[in-house]
Design a protein around this motif. Structure first.
Motif, PDB file in Angstrom:
ATOM      1  N   ILE A 172      88.574  30.981  47.018  1.00 15.91           N
ATOM      2  CA  ILE A 172      88.764  29.545  47.208  1.00 15.91           C
ATOM      3  C   ILE A 172      87.657  29.016  48.101  1.00 15.91           C
ATOM      4  CG2 ILE A 172      90.249  27.756  48.212  1.00 15.91           C
ATOM      5  CD1 ILE A 172      92.655  29.441  47.480  1.00 15.91           C
ATOM      6  N   GLN A 173      87.040  27.919  47.681  1.00 14.31           N
ATOM      7  CA  GLN A 173      86.098  27.190  48.518  1.00 14.31           C
ATOM      8  C   GLN A 173      86.709  25.831  48.854  1.00 14.31           C
ATOM      9  OE1 GLN A 173      82.503  27.018  46.123  1.00 14.31           O
ATOM     10  NE2 GLN A 173      81.732  28.912  47.022  1.00 14.31           N
ATOM     11  N   ILE A 174      86.623  25.434  50.110  1.00 14.22           N
ATOM     12  CA  ILE A 174      87.170  24.147  50.553  1.00 14.22           C
ATOM     13  C   ILE A 174      86.055  23.356  51.212  1.00 14.22           C
ATOM     14  CG2 ILE A 174      88.966  22.984  51.865  1.00 14.22           C
ATOM     15  CD1 ILE A 174      90.483  25.645  51.980  1.00 14.22           C
ATOM     16  N   ALA A 175      85.737  22.194  50.651  1.00  9.29           N
ATOM     17  CA  ALA A 175      84.693  21.339  51.219  1.00  9.29           C
ATOM     18  C   ALA A 175      85.294  20.490  52.340  1.00  9.29           C
ATOM     19  CB  ALA A 175      84.089  20.450  50.146  1.00  9.29           C
ATOM     20  N   MET A 176      84.774  20.650  53.551  1.00 10.20           N
ATOM     21  CA  MET A 176      85.299  19.896  54.685  1.00 10.20           C
ATOM     22  C   MET A 176      84.906  18.424  54.614  1.00 10.20           C
ATOM     23  SD  MET A 176      84.950  20.702  58.732  1.00 10.20           S
ATOM     24  CE  MET A 176      85.975  19.823  59.916  1.00 10.20           C
ATOM     25  N   ARG A 177      83.690  18.155  54.161  1.00  9.45           N
ATOM     26  CA  ARG A 177      83.189  16.783  54.001  1.00  9.45           C
ATOM     27  C   ARG A 177      82.092  16.821  52.940  1.00  9.45           C
ATOM     28  NH1 ARG A 177      79.796  14.716  59.056  1.00  9.45           N
ATOM     29  NH2 ARG A 177      81.878  14.573  59.972  1.00  9.45           N
ATOM     30  N   MET A 178      81.743  15.639  52.424  1.00 10.32           N
ATOM     31  CA  MET A 178      80.684  15.565  51.421  1.00 10.32           C
ATOM     32  C   MET A 178      79.474  14.792  51.928  1.00 10.32           C
ATOM     33  SD  MET A 178      81.911  17.393  49.023  1.00 10.32           S
ATOM     34  CE  MET A 178      80.898  17.090  47.569  1.00 10.32           C
ATOM     35  N   GLU A 179      79.643  13.950  52.921  1.00  7.78           N
ATOM     36  CA  GLU A 179      78.507  13.237  53.502  1.00  7.78           C
ATOM     37  C   GLU A 179      78.850  12.808  54.917  1.00  7.78           C
ATOM     38  OE1 GLU A 179      77.541   9.380  51.837  1.00  7.78           O
ATOM     39  OE2 GLU A 179      79.575   9.148  51.055  1.00  7.78           O
ATOM     40  N   ASP A 180      77.824  12.486  55.664  1.00  6.18           N
ATOM     41  CA  ASP A 180      77.997  11.991  57.023  1.00  6.18           C
ATOM     42  C   ASP A 180      78.812  10.704  56.987  1.00  6.18           C
ATOM     43  OD1 ASP A 180      77.316  10.495  59.533  1.00  6.18           O
ATOM     44  OD2 ASP A 180      76.087  12.281  59.889  1.00  6.18           O
ATOM     45  N   ASP A 181      79.754  10.578  57.895  1.00  3.33           N
ATOM     46  CA  ASP A 181      80.619   9.400  57.867  1.00  3.33           C
ATOM     47  C   ASP A 181      79.858   8.101  58.112  1.00  3.33           C
ATOM     48  OD1 ASP A 181      80.132   9.788  60.553  1.00  3.33           O
ATOM     49  OD2 ASP A 181      82.204  10.275  61.060  1.00  3.33           O
ATOM     50  N   ARG A 182      78.648   8.180  58.654  1.00  2.00           N
ATOM     51  CA  ARG A 182      77.845   6.974  58.875  1.00  2.00           C
ATOM     52  C   ARG A 182      77.273   6.412  57.583  1.00  2.00           C
ATOM     53  NH1 ARG A 182      74.028   9.682  63.299  1.00  2.00           N
ATOM     54  NH2 ARG A 182      74.227  11.297  61.684  1.00  2.00           N
ATOM     55  N   THR A 183      77.255   7.211  56.518  1.00  2.00           N
ATOM     56  CA  THR A 183      76.683   6.751  55.252  1.00  2.00           C
ATOM     57  C   THR A 183      77.743   6.499  54.183  1.00  2.00           C
ATOM     58  OG1 THR A 183      76.330   9.006  54.417  1.00  2.00           O
ATOM     59  CG2 THR A 183      74.568   8.033  55.737  1.00  2.00           C
ATOM     60  N   HIS A 184      79.028   6.585  54.529  1.00  2.00           N
ATOM     61  CA  HIS A 184      80.080   6.326  53.549  1.00  2.00           C
ATOM     62  C   HIS A 184      79.996   4.903  53.003  1.00  2.00           C
ATOM     63  CE1 HIS A 184      83.051   9.615  55.155  1.00  2.00           C
ATOM     64  NE2 HIS A 184      82.024  10.105  54.497  1.00  2.00           N
ATOM     65  N   HIS A 185      80.297   4.785  51.717  1.00  2.00           N
ATOM     66  CA  HIS A 185      80.508   3.455  51.141  1.00  2.00           C
ATOM     67  C   HIS A 185      81.690   2.822  51.863  1.00  2.00           C
ATOM     68  CE1 HIS A 185      81.652   0.390  48.204  1.00  2.00           C
ATOM     69  NE2 HIS A 185      80.472   0.538  47.646  1.00  2.00           N
ATOM     70  N   LYS A 186      81.622   1.508  52.114  1.00  2.00           N
ATOM     71  CA  LYS A 186      82.649   0.873  52.926  1.00  2.00           C
ATOM     72  C   LYS A 186      84.038   0.931  52.290  1.00  2.00           C
ATOM     73  CE  LYS A 186      81.755  -3.852  51.248  1.00  2.00           C
ATOM     74  NZ  LYS A 186      81.386  -5.230  51.688  1.00  2.00           N
ATOM     75  N   LEU A 187      84.114   1.137  50.981  1.00  2.00           N
ATOM     76  CA  LEU A 187      85.408   1.286  50.323  1.00  2.00           C
ATOM     77  C   LEU A 187      85.858   2.740  50.230  1.00  2.00           C
ATOM     78  CD1 LEU A 187      85.030  -1.262  47.373  1.00  2.00           C
ATOM     79  CD2 LEU A 187      86.099  -1.621  49.609  1.00  2.00           C
ATOM     80  N   MET A 188      85.023   3.666  50.722  1.00  2.00           N
ATOM     81  CA  MET A 188      85.308   5.099  50.598  1.00  2.00           C
ATOM     82  C   MET A 188      85.113   5.783  51.947  1.00  2.00           C
ATOM     83  SD  MET A 188      86.210   5.900  47.461  1.00  2.00           S
ATOM     84  CE  MET A 188      85.831   7.644  47.304  1.00  2.00           C
ATOM     85  N   ARG A 189      85.889   5.416  52.922  1.00  2.00           N
ATOM     86  CA  ARG A 189      85.845   6.058  54.238  1.00  2.00           C
ATOM     87  C   ARG A 189      86.705   7.310  54.176  1.00  2.00           C
ATOM     88  NH1 ARG A 189      81.543   3.473  56.558  1.00  2.00           N
ATOM     89  NH2 ARG A 189      81.858   1.211  56.600  1.00  2.00           N
ATOM     90  N   ILE A 190      86.077   8.462  54.005  1.00  2.27           N
ATOM     91  CA  ILE A 190      86.794   9.708  53.752  1.00  2.27           C
ATOM     92  C   ILE A 190      86.779  10.579  55.007  1.00  2.27           C
ATOM     93  CG2 ILE A 190      86.992  11.711  52.243  1.00  2.27           C
ATOM     94  CD1 ILE A 190      87.251   9.075  50.767  1.00  2.27           C
ATOM     95  N   PRO A 191      87.924  10.901  55.576  1.00  4.04           N
ATOM     96  CA  PRO A 191      87.961  11.743  56.782  1.00  4.04           C
ATOM     97  C   PRO A 191      87.667  13.203  56.455  1.00  4.04           C
ATOM     98  CG  PRO A 191      90.187  11.320  56.024  1.00  4.04           C
ATOM     99  CD  PRO A 191      89.283  10.503  55.129  1.00  4.04           C
ATOM    100  N   ASP A 192      87.311  13.965  57.466  1.00  2.00           N
ATOM    101  CA  ASP A 192      87.143  15.409  57.294  1.00  2.00           C
ATOM    102  C   ASP A 192      88.494  16.060  56.992  1.00  2.00           C
ATOM    103  OD1 ASP A 192      84.472  15.174  57.829  1.00  2.00           O
ATOM    104  OD2 ASP A 192      84.564  16.035  59.839  1.00  2.00           O
ATOM    105  N   VAL A 193      88.440  17.204  56.337  1.00  2.00           N
ATOM    106  CA  VAL A 193      89.646  17.972  56.054  1.00  2.00           C
ATOM    107  C   VAL A 193      90.198  18.564  57.346  1.00  2.00           C
ATOM    108  CG1 VAL A 193      90.565  20.006  54.852  1.00  2.00           C
ATOM    109  CG2 VAL A 193      88.906  18.525  53.707  1.00  2.00           C
ATOM    110  N   ASN A 194      91.509  18.513  57.491  1.00  2.00           N
ATOM    111  CA  ASN A 194      92.195  19.133  58.625  1.00  2.00           C
ATOM    112  C   ASN A 194      92.539  20.575  58.249  1.00  2.00           C
ATOM    113  OD1 ASN A 194      93.940  19.981  60.625  1.00  2.00           O
ATOM    114  ND2 ASN A 194      95.195  18.138  60.615  1.00  2.00           N
ATOM    115  N   PHE A 195      91.990  21.540  59.005  1.00  2.00           N
ATOM    116  CA  PHE A 195      92.169  22.955  58.670  1.00  2.00           C
ATOM    117  C   PHE A 195      93.257  23.642  59.498  1.00  2.00           C
ATOM    118  CE2 PHE A 195      87.823  22.407  56.989  1.00  2.00           C
ATOM    119  CZ  PHE A 195      88.017  22.960  55.727  1.00  2.00           C
ATOM    120  N   ALA A 196      94.083  22.864  60.190  1.00  2.00           N
ATOM    121  CA  ALA A 196      95.085  23.465  61.073  1.00  2.00           C
ATOM    122  C   ALA A 196      96.004  24.435  60.337  1.00  2.00           C
ATOM    123  CB  ALA A 196      95.905  22.362  61.745  1.00  2.00           C
TER     124      ALA A 196
END
Length: 258
Positions: free
Chosen positions: A128-152
């Motif tokens: 299994i591969q889990i992507a924590m994020r796909m891009e820096d949050d500073r470059t997100h499209h304003k309609l696509m503010r995607i948080p990092d994955v919570n690995f707790a």
């Protein structure tokens, strides 16, 4: 020899990328001595027809990079019938693993569906591969503010399946300190270096994570391939450790003829 565990095919949804056609991508990888690349699909982020996404990924890998690209199917356990998609990845396309994007698909790793998914992967010998994020949050499209994955919840999930191999992709921008230590206490948890920053970054990372749990990943074509290659050059690793990180660790954990 280089094994890249973090490559994507198809098109990033928000802009064109250099080498985002598969023939160009394969040519660039080969020019830089990448001999094996585990490839997911950008289509897996937003498309709901995951079966078709994985079919295209498989066909693209076989048509343009049969001697190089290994397809890693997208799974979205928030959609109905996701179990059939896992079965198709394993039985129909003989993929060695699956790739998850929990933040884009809006589910938590603590969900019952993820518990079942881990069980299915373990039973079938899939990594299994889990992507924590796909891009820096500073470059997100304003309609696509995607948080990092919570690995707790991840350490608990992995304890239930002692042989299951799990890799965190794009995690080295955010994972640090105690949170990284807790995750990598499990020897079957690996991380890759695409988002690792700083001069001597791999050397610094090895003070906290055993080199046996570090993999080469480029996140190409979203990132320049040369970025990860330069991370190897700027760290004094020695031939043995460099070989482990660039291909032997992945070969030991994931190698399977598609």
């Amino acid at each position: 020899m280089i094994c890249d565990v973090n490559v994507y095919l198809s098109r990033w949804p928000f802009r064109r990328l250099p080498c985002d056609s598969t023939p160009e991508l394969v040519r660039k990888l080969k020019q830089n001595d990448v001999t094996r690349a585990y490839a997911g699909s950008f289509d897996g982020l937003l498309h709901k027809d995951i079966r078709t996404v994985n079919q295209r990924l498989n066909d693209d890998c076989r048509s343009h990079g049969a001697d190089l690209l290994i397809p890693v199917g997208s799974i979205n356990p928030a959609l109905p019938g996701w179990e059939d998609d896992v079965i198709a990845c394993h039985e129909q396309w003989n993929m060695p693993g699956i790739r998850l994007h929990p933040n884009y698909h809006e589910y938590e790793l603590s969900s019952p569906e993820v518990k079942k998914l881990f069980e299915m992967a373990a039973e079938r010998g899939l990594f299994i591969q889990i992507a924590m994020r796909m891009e820096d949050d500073r470059t997100h499209h304003k309609l696509m503010r995607i948080p990092d994955v919570n690995f707790a919840a991840l350490p608990g999930l992995m304890k239930e399946h002692q042989q299951l191999q799990v890799t965190i992709l794009n995690g080295m921008k955010s994972l640090r300190g105690a949170s990284l230590t807790r995750l990598t206490e499990n020897p079957n948890l690996t991380i890759e270096i695409a988002m690792l920053e700083g001069v001597g970054g791999i050397e610094n990372l090895m003070q906290q994570v055993p080199y046996e749990q570090i993999l080469f990943g480029s996140y190409f074509p979203f990132f320049y391939l040369e970025s990860s290659l330069n991370k190897l050059k700027e760290s004094q690793l020695g031939m043995k450790i460099e070989e482990q990180i660039t291909w032997k660790n992945a070969e030991h954990r994931f190698a399977k003829t598609p």
